[in-house]
Scaffold this motif. Structure first.
Motif, PDB file in Angstrom:
ATOM      1  N   MET A  23       0.838  -1.204   0.000  1.00 16.22           N
ATOM      2  CA  MET A  23       0.000   0.000   0.000  1.00 16.22           C
ATOM      3  C   MET A  23       0.870   1.250   0.000  1.00 16.22           C
ATOM      4  N   THR A  24       1.832   1.294   0.904  1.00 19.39           N
ATOM      5  CA  THR A  24       2.825   2.372   0.965  1.00 19.39           C
ATOM      6  C   THR A  24       4.145   1.727   1.386  1.00 19.39           C
ATOM      7  N   LEU A  25       5.190   2.531   1.475  1.00 19.54           N
ATOM      8  CA  LEU A  25       6.501   2.022   1.873  1.00 19.54           C
ATOM      9  C   LEU A  25       6.869   2.370   3.314  1.00 19.54           C
ATOM     10  N   THR A  26       6.045   3.186   3.971  1.00 17.12           N
ATOM     11  CA  THR A  26       6.296   3.526   5.371  1.00 17.12           C
ATOM     12  C   THR A  26       5.009   3.425   6.182  1.00 17.12           C
ATOM     13  N   LYS A  27       5.164   3.082   7.444  1.00 20.19           N
ATOM     14  CA  LYS A  27       4.004   2.954   8.327  1.00 20.19           C
ATOM     15  C   LYS A  27       3.275   4.286   8.475  1.00 20.19           C
ATOM     16  N   SER A  28       4.004   5.384   8.593  1.00 24.05           N
ATOM     17  CA  SER A  28       3.359   6.689   8.779  1.00 24.05           C
ATOM     18  C   SER A  28       2.479   7.030   7.582  1.00 24.05           C
ATOM     19  N   ASP A  29       2.942   6.728   6.374  1.00 28.98           N
ATOM     20  CA  ASP A  29       2.118   6.963   5.184  1.00 28.98           C
ATOM     21  C   ASP A  29       0.897   6.053   5.178  1.00 28.98           C
ATOM     22  N   ALA A  30       1.068   4.812   5.600  1.00 23.18           N
ATOM     23  CA  ALA A  30      -0.060   3.876   5.635  1.00 23.18           C
ATOM     24  C   ALA A  30      -1.145   4.376   6.579  1.00 23.18           C
ATOM     25  N   ILE A  31      -0.734   4.838   7.747  1.00 18.76           N
ATOM     26  CA  ILE A  31      -1.703   5.366   8.717  1.00 18.76           C
ATOM     27  C   ILE A  31      -2.420   6.579   8.140  1.00 18.76           C
ATOM     28  N   MET A  32      -1.674   7.456   7.478  1.00 22.36           N
ATOM     29  CA  MET A  32      -2.265   8.656   6.887  1.00 22.36           C
ATOM     30  C   MET A  32      -3.317   8.291   5.833  1.00 22.36           C
ATOM     31  N   CYS A  33      -3.008   7.287   5.012  1.00 19.56           N
ATOM     32  CA  CYS A  33      -3.950   6.865   3.972  1.00 19.56           C
ATOM     33  C   CYS A  33      -5.203   6.243   4.566  1.00 19.56           C
ATOM     34  N   VAL A  34      -5.013   5.375   5.550  1.00 23.09           N
ATOM     35  CA  VAL A  34      -6.157   4.736   6.196  1.00 23.09           C
ATOM     36  C   VAL A  34      -7.056   5.785   6.846  1.00 23.09           C
ATOM     37  N   GLU A  35      -6.463   6.749   7.526  1.00 30.15           N
ATOM     38  CA  GLU A  35      -7.246   7.788   8.188  1.00 30.15           C
ATOM     39  C   GLU A  35      -7.991   8.664   7.188  1.00 30.15           C
ATOM     40  N   ALA A  36      -7.340   8.991   6.066  1.00 30.24           N
ATOM     41  CA  ALA A  36      -7.979   9.829   5.053  1.00 30.24           C
ATOM     42  C   ALA A  36      -9.240   9.167   4.508  1.00 30.24           C
ATOM     43  N   LEU A  37      -9.169   7.859   4.275  1.00 25.02           N
ATOM     44  CA  LEU A  37     -10.333   7.129   3.766  1.00 25.02           C
ATOM     45  C   LEU A  37     -11.392   6.952   4.857  1.00 25.02           C
ATOM     46  N   LYS A  38     -10.940   6.623   6.049  1.00 26.67           N
ATOM     47  CA  LYS A  38     -11.869   6.411   7.164  1.00 26.67           C
ATOM     48  C   LYS A  38     -12.670   7.671   7.470  1.00 26.67           C
ATOM     49  N   ASN A  39     -12.018   8.820   7.392  1.00 27.26           N
ATOM     50  CA  ASN A  39     -12.690  10.084   7.692  1.00 27.26           C
ATOM     51  C   ASN A  39     -13.808  10.406   6.701  1.00 27.26           C
ATOM     52  N   LYS A  40     -13.733   9.820   5.507  1.00 22.04           N
ATOM     53  CA  LYS A  40     -14.776  10.026   4.494  1.00 22.04           C
ATOM     54  C   LYS A  40     -15.692   8.799   4.366  1.00 22.04           C
ATOM     55  N   ASN A  41     -15.523   7.841   5.286  1.00 19.16           N
ATOM     56  CA  ASN A  41     -16.314   6.605   5.242  1.00 19.16           C
ATOM     57  C   ASN A  41     -16.122   5.862   3.924  1.00 19.16           C
ATOM     58  N   LEU A  42     -14.882   5.832   3.457  1.00 18.78           N
ATOM     59  CA  LEU A  42     -14.538   5.166   2.202  1.00 18.78           C
ATOM     60  C   LEU A  42     -13.804   3.863   2.475  1.00 18.78           C
ATOM     61  N   LYS A  43     -13.891   2.945   1.533  1.00 20.36           N
ATOM     62  CA  LYS A  43     -13.329   1.611   1.718  1.00 20.36           C
ATOM     63  C   LYS A  43     -11.944   1.483   1.076  1.00 20.36           C
ATOM     64  N   LEU A  44     -11.158   0.585   1.680  1.00 23.03           N
ATOM     65  CA  LEU A  44      -9.813   0.290   1.195  1.00 23.03           C
ATOM     66  C   LEU A  44      -9.700  -1.197   0.901  1.00 23.03           C
ATOM     67  N   GLY A  45      -9.242  -1.506  -0.308  1.00 25.36           N
ATOM     68  CA  GLY A  45      -8.918  -2.880  -0.659  1.00 25.36           C
ATOM     69  C   GLY A  45      -7.459  -2.952  -1.080  1.00 25.36           C
ATOM     70  N   ILE A  46      -6.808  -4.065  -0.789  1.00 25.77           N
ATOM     71  CA  ILE A  46      -5.391  -4.231  -1.134  1.00 25.77           C
ATOM     72  C   ILE A  46      -5.236  -5.539  -1.899  1.00 25.77           C
ATOM     73  N   GLY A  47      -4.328  -5.534  -2.874  1.00 28.16           N
ATOM     74  CA  GLY A  47      -4.206  -6.653  -3.802  1.00 28.16           C
ATOM     75  C   GLY A  47      -3.519  -7.886  -3.260  1.00 28.16           C
ATOM     76  N   PHE A  48      -3.897  -8.318  -2.071  1.00 31.04           N
ATOM     77  CA  PHE A  48      -3.348  -9.557  -1.514  1.00 31.04           C
ATOM     78  C   PHE A  48      -4.195 -10.735  -1.997  1.00 31.04           C
ATOM     79  N   SER A  49      -4.018 -11.069  -3.246  1.00 33.57           N
ATOM     80  CA  SER A  49      -4.894 -12.051  -3.894  1.00 33.57           C
ATOM     81  C   SER A  49      -4.725 -13.459  -3.343  1.00 33.57           C
ATOM     82  N   ARG A  50      -3.583 -13.767  -2.733  1.00 29.23           N
ATOM     83  CA  ARG A  50      -3.390 -15.131  -2.206  1.00 29.23           C
ATOM     84  C   ARG A  50      -4.350 -15.434  -1.063  1.00 29.23           C
ATOM     85  N   ARG A  51      -4.928 -14.418  -0.463  1.00 34.38           N
ATOM     86  CA  ARG A  51      -5.942 -14.644   0.568  1.00 34.38           C
ATOM     87  C   ARG A  51      -7.159 -15.384   0.000  1.00 34.38           C
TER      88      ARG A  51
END
Length: 325
Positions: free
Chosen positions: A96-124
């Motif tokens: 998703m990102t290369l640093t934890k701080s960026d990952a948190i920022m992205c998750v919060e930005a989407l969460k604040n708008k009630n938006l969903k996040l999907g990540i391409g971990f297809s092996r799941r």
């Protein structure tokens, strides 16, 4: 059905388009864009896709529900924040990102708008992995002790100087971003967050300035230990080996699961190939539609990036053990 735009038209972007085109009743990719959209006009017209000249044009289209990012890793943070600002759900290829701080920022930005996040971990979405997880949760191999995993292959031989994937900036840790991160995600889904990590990552074969041989030891906060290897210049392999106090479970291929118990009885299950890329995108669409939660939680997504960042830091610092916050 949700409408999505593909952002990035390299081979993986096109593969993802074809994974759902005329196959899904949950997600429709209606258009695409890249830094050179016009160069792909023949492909886009052939597939009846809208050609967006810029990412901004796609974000401004009110008929678009979500964006799918198959773009260089260093661009993800800015692109996810921009999507959130335009009220678009985001599916992003790993990492998703290369640093934890960026990952948190992205998750919060989407969460604040009630938006969903999907990540391409297809092996799941491999049936063998789903059964492995169920057997673990049902206690079939007892207390978990140790996990080993590997995803390797020869794809680095195709990389040339100037390609974004051939850059250490975009691909620290060699094959980790392209391959090994799938194994890390699987491990985190089983053992939880990583506590500390020690990594060796070196260039042994390649002519370009990119590591090709990467391995690491891990201790998870749950007490489970782990090993992960990812080689960019060898034959294809997927392996996920989970050791318990009553036996072990082994995926020694993506479509094969072995269970072995203390009495040396072995059960082998072979599975048919599955359209895991399509299934991953459909799971994201289900989350957007409010039908089912995407299986990779935001906490797991952040934990995976944190482990990735610590792995890189360890490799750059004489393989020292790096503790995660």
């Amino acid at each position: 059905m949700i409408n999505a735009v593909m952002v990035g038209l390299g081979w993986w972007g096109k593969h993802s388009i074809e994974a759902v085109k005329d196959k899904s009743e949950k997600i429709k990719i209606i258009g695409a864009c890249s830094k050179n959209s016009e160069q792909h006009s023949a492909y886009l017209k052939k597939n009846d896709l809208i050609i967006y000249k810029t990412y901004e044009d796609a974000l401004k289209d009110k008929s678009v529900d979500a964006v799918i990012l198959t773009t260089p890793h260093t661009t993800h943070t800015e692109q996810i924040i921009a999507a959130a600002n335009h009220n678009k759900h985001v599916f992003v290829e790993k990492p998703m990102t290369l640093t934890k701080s960026d990952a948190i920022m992205c998750v919060e930005a989407l969460k604040n708008k009630n938006l969903k996040l999907g990540i391409g971990f297809s092996r799941r979405f491999q049936p063998a992995y789903i059964d492995l997880l169920k057997m673990i949760n049902d206690g079939e191999i007892g207390d978990l002790l140790h996990i080993e995993g590997e995803q390797s292959g020869p794809s680095a031989y195709k990389l040339k100087e100037g390609m974004w994937r051939a850059s250490k900036k975009e691909s620290p840790g060699g094959a980790m971003a392209a391959r090994g991160t799938h194994v890390m995600d699987a491990m985190i889904s089983i053992a939880g967050a990583v506590e500390k990590i020690s990594c060796i990552s070196e260039r042994r074969v390649l002519d370009i300035d990119l590591d090709d041989t990467t391995s690491m030891l891990m201790k998870f906060k749950s007490g489970i230990s782990g090993y992960l290897g990812t080689i960019y210049v060898t034959a294809d392999i997927w392996r996920l080996h989970v050791y318990g106090s009553k036996g072990y479970l082994l995926m020694d291929a993506e479509t094969r699961l072995v269970k072995k118990t203390l009495d040396n009885k072995e059960t082998v299950i072979n599975y048919p190939n599955a359209n895991i890329v399509g299934l991953t995108l459909e799971a994201f669409a289900d989350d957007v539609a409010g039908k089912a939660t995407f299986p990779v939680t935001t906490d797991e997504a952040i934990d995976g990036v944190a482990a990735f960042e610590a792995m890189v830091k360890s490799a750059e610092n004489n393989n020292n053990w790096i503790s995660l916050d």
